[in-house]
Design a protein around this motif. Structure first.
Motif, short mmCIF file in Angstrom:
data_model
loop_
_atom_site.label_atom_id
_atom_site.label_comp_id
_atom_site.label_asym_id
_atom_site.label_seq_id
_atom_site.Cartn_x
_atom_site.Cartn_y
_atom_site.Cartn_z
N ASN A 91 0.82 -1.22 0.00
CA ASN A 91 0.00 0.00 0.00
C ASN A 91 0.84 1.26 0.00
OD1 ASN A 91 -1.25 -2.31 1.60
ND2 ASN A 91 -3.07 -1.12 1.08
N SER A 92 1.89 1.25 0.79
CA SER A 92 2.82 2.38 0.89
C SER A 92 4.24 1.80 0.82
CB SER A 92 2.60 3.14 2.20
OG SER A 92 3.48 4.23 2.32
N PRO A 93 4.77 1.60 -0.38
CA PRO A 93 5.98 0.79 -0.55
C PRO A 93 7.24 1.42 0.04
CG PRO A 93 4.76 0.97 -2.62
CD PRO A 93 4.20 1.99 -1.69
N ARG A 94 7.66 0.88 1.18
CA ARG A 94 8.88 1.34 1.83
C ARG A 94 9.81 0.18 2.17
NH1 ARG A 94 6.26 6.26 5.53
NH2 ARG A 94 4.51 6.59 4.11
N GLY A 95 9.52 -1.00 1.62
CA GLY A 95 10.44 -2.12 1.74
C GLY A 95 10.45 -2.83 3.07
N ALA A 96 9.38 -2.70 3.88
CA ALA A 96 9.33 -3.37 5.18
C ALA A 96 8.09 -4.24 5.26
CB ALA A 96 9.31 -2.34 6.31
N VAL A 97 8.29 -5.48 5.70
CA VAL A 97 7.18 -6.42 5.90
C VAL A 97 7.31 -6.99 7.32
CG1 VAL A 97 6.10 -8.57 5.16
CG2 VAL A 97 7.01 -6.99 3.45
N PHE A 98 6.21 -6.98 8.06
CA PHE A 98 6.21 -7.39 9.46
C PHE A 98 5.71 -8.82 9.62
CE2 PHE A 98 4.83 -2.75 9.60
CZ PHE A 98 6.14 -2.29 9.67
N SER A 99 6.15 -9.45 10.69
CA SER A 99 5.61 -10.74 11.11
C SER A 99 5.67 -10.81 12.63
CB SER A 99 6.37 -11.91 10.48
OG SER A 99 7.74 -11.88 10.86
N THR A 100 4.88 -11.71 13.20
CA THR A 100 4.82 -11.83 14.66
C THR A 100 4.32 -13.23 15.03
OG1 THR A 100 3.80 -10.95 16.68
CG2 THR A 100 2.46 -10.87 14.68
N PRO A 101 4.73 -13.76 16.17
CA PRO A 101 4.12 -15.00 16.66
C PRO A 101 2.68 -14.78 17.10
CG PRO A 101 6.25 -14.57 17.70
CD PRO A 101 5.86 -13.32 17.01
N GLY A 102 2.25 -13.53 17.22
CA GLY A 102 0.90 -13.21 17.62
C GLY A 102 -0.10 -13.33 16.49
N THR A 103 -1.18 -12.55 16.57
CA THR A 103 -2.29 -12.69 15.62
C THR A 103 -2.39 -11.54 14.63
OG1 THR A 103 -3.78 -11.70 17.26
CG2 THR A 103 -3.66 -14.11 17.17
N GLY A 104 -1.44 -10.60 14.67
CA GLY A 104 -1.49 -9.50 13.71
C GLY A 104 -0.93 -8.22 14.29
N PHE A 105 -1.37 -7.10 13.69
CA PHE A 105 -0.84 -5.79 14.07
C PHE A 105 -1.96 -4.76 14.13
CE2 PHE A 105 2.45 -8.12 11.79
CZ PHE A 105 3.46 -8.11 12.73
N LEU A 106 -1.76 -3.78 15.01
CA LEU A 106 -2.70 -2.67 15.13
C LEU A 106 -1.96 -1.35 15.07
CD1 LEU A 106 -5.24 -3.47 18.04
CD2 LEU A 106 -5.77 -3.21 15.60
N VAL A 107 -2.55 -0.38 14.36
CA VAL A 107 -2.16 1.03 14.43
C VAL A 107 -3.28 1.74 15.16
CG1 VAL A 107 -1.77 3.13 13.10
CG2 VAL A 107 -0.74 0.98 12.36
N SER A 108 -2.96 2.55 16.15
CA SER A 108 -4.00 3.18 16.96
C SER A 108 -4.86 4.14 16.15
CB SER A 108 -3.37 3.90 18.16
OG SER A 108 -2.52 4.94 17.72
N ALA A 109 -6.05 4.41 16.67
CA ALA A 109 -7.05 5.19 15.95
C ALA A 109 -6.80 6.69 16.07
CB ALA A 109 -8.44 4.86 16.49
N PRO A 116 -11.24 4.20 20.80
CA PRO A 116 -10.49 5.18 21.58
C PRO A 116 -9.03 5.26 21.12
CG PRO A 116 -11.83 3.80 23.01
CD PRO A 116 -11.89 3.18 21.65
N VAL A 117 -8.44 6.43 21.26
CA VAL A 117 -7.05 6.63 20.84
C VAL A 117 -6.10 5.88 21.76
CG1 VAL A 117 -7.60 8.88 19.85
CG2 VAL A 117 -6.79 8.73 22.22
N LEU A 118 -4.83 5.75 21.31
CA LEU A 118 -3.75 5.15 22.10
C LEU A 118 -4.11 3.77 22.62
CD1 LEU A 118 -2.64 8.34 24.11
CD2 LEU A 118 -1.71 7.47 21.96
N PHE A 119 -4.82 3.00 21.77
CA PHE A 119 -5.24 1.64 22.09
C PHE A 119 -6.10 1.56 23.34
CE2 PHE A 119 -0.96 1.11 20.05
CZ PHE A 119 -1.43 0.65 18.82
N GLY A 120 -6.70 2.68 23.74
CA GLY A 120 -7.55 2.70 24.92
C GLY A 120 -6.79 2.85 26.23
N PHE A 121 -5.51 3.25 26.17
CA PHE A 121 -4.70 3.41 27.37
C PHE A 121 -4.07 4.81 27.41
CE2 PHE A 121 -4.68 -1.15 26.42
CZ PHE A 121 -5.17 -1.67 27.62
#
Length: 278
Positions: A91-109, A116-121
């Motif tokens: 979507n925004s080509p900057r040459g970085a691809v993420f991975s995690t042992p978890g279930t995904g990724f979030l960018v705060s609202a 709520p902003v800042l992931f609710g914290f």
């Protein structure tokens, strides 16, 4: 035939042997209560990597610096919606691809959004560059692999840095670099900044290359907006990523020479065996 197989294995072992120099790594780090406490160190890292005060958005930026500050991520890819792991190579080509042992990724609202902003914290986090933050979901580990921007061609970089948010306990948040052989070449803990504090940690590599970066952020995890993995452990998220533009990996000169020598050895052995059998 058995003798030839044995000699082939020997040549293969020679091909895997390289006379690699030990890379020189320079660390940039700072921590404090607000953005002002780490800005000078972030700027020094920018200078070391190159690219001016503002990095290019997408594609190539002349082989210099890339930055991700999360703030341009649209609502459709922000909390409560997941961020695609390859967003910053597709979507925004900057040459970085993420991975995690978890279930995904979030960018705060954004303020005024569905979540709520800042992931609710809001009492635990602040943004270094307003207003969005980044986290893995259901894990405290984020891996970053590099590609020539906008392509599937694997690449390496020579510098990586980031801003940690809310490092309250030492030894739980760190940055690790791995080379193309998946060997660890750098590991450093983030400095403690206190509640809502900001910690910058980055490093440049001379005489080597970074194939993968592993970021460990705290001990706790974010499960969803306002929901932690447990109520006790330190939770840490991330803001800006800064790195040298990923470039296509090239073989080390010593490796290339060994490869040529090994192939020549195999060819000579095959010819000698053919001559003896005729």
């Amino acid at each position: 035939m058995k003798r030839l197989i044995g000699l082939t294995a020997l040549a293969g072992s020679l091909l895997g042997t390289t006379a690699s120099a030990v890379p020189v790594i320079t660390t940039f780090e700072a921590a404090g209560a607000n953005a002002a406490a780490i800005t000078a160190t972030r700027d020094a890292f920018r200078v070391a990597v190159g690219g001016g005060a503002v990095a290019g958005a997408n594609g190539s930026f002349g082989g210099l610096r890339r930055e991700i500050n999360w703030d341009g991520v649209p609502a459709g890819s922000s909390d409560p919606n997941p961020l695609a792991a390859n967003f910053f190579n597709v979507n925004s080509p900057r040459g970085a691809v993420f991975s995690t042992p978890g279930t995904g990724f979030l960018v705060s609202a954004n303020a005024g959004g569905a979540a709520p902003v800042l992931f609710g914290f809001p009492n635990d986090f602040q943004a270094f560059s307003a207003q969005k933050l980044f986290t893995a979901v259901n894990s405290n580990v984020t891996d970053v692999n590099f590609f020539v921007a906008g392509t599937a061609q694997a690449a390496t970089t020579t510098a990586f840095g980031l801003v940690f948010v809310d490092v309250e306990v030492g030894g739980l948040s760190k940055l690790e670099f791995f080379d193309a052989n998946n060997a660890l070449i750098y590991s450093r803990d983030a400095m403690v900044a206190g509640n809502q504090g900001l910690s910058f940690l980055g490093a440049t590599v001379s005489g080597g290359a970074i194939s993968r970066v592993r970021i460990t952020s705290g001990l706790n995890t974010i499960v969803a907006n306002g929901v932690l993995g447990n109520p006790n452990d330190d939770v840490v998220v991330m803001d800006d990523f800064l790195y040298a533009e990923p470039l296509a990996a090239v073989p080390e000169p010593a490796s290339a020479l060994l490869a040529v020598a090994g192939l020549a050895l195999l060819g000579g052995l095959a010819r000698r065996r053919q001559t003896r059998s005729t």
